[in-house]
Design an enzyme around this catalytic site. Structure first.
Site, short mmCIF file in Angstrom:
data_model
loop_
_atom_site.label_atom_id
_atom_site.label_comp_id
_atom_site.label_asym_id
_atom_site.label_seq_id
_atom_site.Cartn_x
_atom_site.Cartn_y
_atom_site.Cartn_z
NE ARG A 165 18.97 83.56 64.10
CZ ARG A 165 20.30 83.50 63.95
NH1 ARG A 165 20.84 83.80 62.80
NH2 ARG A 165 21.08 83.16 64.95
CG ASP A 172 27.74 90.55 67.13
OD1 ASP A 172 28.03 89.94 66.09
OD2 ASP A 172 26.56 90.74 67.49
CB CYS A 223 28.18 85.29 68.23
SG CYS A 223 27.74 86.75 67.28
N1 NVA Z 1 24.22 90.79 66.32
C1 NVA Z 1 24.20 89.87 65.22
C2 NVA Z 1 24.38 88.48 65.71
C3 NVA Z 1 24.42 87.43 64.62
C4 NVA Z 1 24.55 86.04 65.15
C5 NVA Z 1 22.89 90.00 64.46
O1 NVA Z 1 21.84 90.14 65.11
O2 NVA Z 1 22.90 89.99 63.24
N1 CP Z 2 26.13 83.04 65.88
C1 CP Z 2 25.02 82.76 65.17
O1 CP Z 2 23.90 82.80 65.67
O2 CP Z 2 25.26 82.40 63.88
P1 CP Z 2 24.16 82.19 62.73
O3 CP Z 2 23.59 83.55 62.42
O4 CP Z 2 24.93 81.61 61.61
O5 CP Z 2 23.09 81.27 63.24
#
Ligand code: NVA
Ligand code: CP
Length: 303
Positions: free
Chosen positions: A104, A219, A259
């Protein structure tokens, strides 16, 4: 043969994605019936998190254990990557010791660099551009509740962000129509839209976009890394909240997905996310099952 990665939904064929959905549902049934399924015995997944996570971390870690393997959490604060060791060198070394890497991170180019230097499959656990693992869970949820999503109408409300981009890729791969309602300055990437132009329509009005939809999705208004823009975004997105007025424009039995994490009273009203059309808890749980199917496909090489 070159290593198969999952950086985007476009890395797999439509048939592969559908097979993953069916396998995810099967894997979930086995878990609920306490039938062991351990095709990844002895396998290790390295998980690099350069941003926070609850769902992604817990689902990958539990998933690897349930499949008979092990997941290793690597924070940049603790590994040399955080002290400037090149991503390519880190990828080369880590991939020589594990069977898969999940990362990530911020820029999508970091993920691409890592995967180019990795000798094992790399999974996108979210970048600024895409969040494909979440779409596996969202699609699994739809398949469970309604069957195949081909031909359905989905409306995305809010930021043209990583989740929106992944919905655009999903529309192409799963053949559904995607309406996107977003403020003028927060539209999705034009190349990502252009690649799926036959399935995507962009609106500036939420009610119009939601009309007769089968699924409404939203989101957060400010994603991770955009904390400083929070105030400005709150103003820009005020007309892009999913509330009962928006849900009333959609089909009577439309579903609602998010999400998570969610901000009640901002992108979604509490009575929608906590209401009867919301499937967000099933959607969140399906991160586990969908990613187990993904891990098995990439690491064991078959499902
Ligand atoms: N768009 C959000 C999704 C989190 C799961 C982010 O990137 O923070
Ligand atoms: N939806 C999602 O990816 O959640 P987290 O940021 O908690 O992993």
């Amino acid at each position: 043969m070159s290593t198969k990665h999952f950086l985007s939904l476009l890395d797999f064929s439509s048939d592969e994605l559908r097979a993953l959905m069916h396998h995810a549902i099967d894997v979930k049934t086995r878990l609920k019936s306490a039938v062991a399924h351990t095709p990844l015995t002895g396998k290790v997944l390295a998980m690099i998190f350069e941003k926070s996570s609850t769902r992604t971390r817990v689902s990958f870690e539990s998933g690897m254990s349930q499949l008979g393997g092990h997941a290793m959490f690597l924070s940049p604060r603790d590994i040399q990557l955080g002290r400037g060791e090149p991503l390519e060198d880190s990828a080369r070394v880590i991939s020589s010791m594990v069977d898969g890497i999940m990362i990530r991170t911020f820029g999508h180019d970091r993920l691409e660099k890592l995967s180019a230097a990795s000798s094992v499959p790399v999974i996108n656990g979210l970048t600024d551009t895409l969040h494909p693992c979440q779409l596996l869970a969202d699609m699994q949820t739809w398949f469970e509740v309604r069957g195949d999503i081909k031909g359905a109408t989905v409306t995305w409300v809010g930021d043209g962000n990583n989740m929106c981009h992944s919905y655009i890729n999903a529309a192409k791969q799963f053949e559904f129509n995607l309406n996107i309602a977003c403020p003028e300055n927060y539209q999705p990437d034009i190349d990502i839209v252009a690649n799926a132009k036959e399935c995507v329509t962009v609106f500036s009005n939420t009610a119009e976009a939601a009309k007769d939809s089968d699924l409404i999705v939203t989101d957060v208004w400010a994603s991770m890394g955009q904390e400083e823009e929070q105030k400005e975004r709150k103003n820009a997105f005020s007309a892009f909240q999913v509330n009962t007025d928006v849900m009333n424009q959609a089909d009577n039995d439309a579903l609602f997905m998010h999400c998570l994490p969610a901000h009640r009273g901002e992108e979604v009203a509490a009575d929608v996310i906590d209401g009867k059309q919301s499937v967000v808890w099933q959607e969140a749980e399906n991160r586990l099952h969908a990613q187990k199917a993904l891990l098995e496909f990439l690491i064991a090489g078959k499902i």
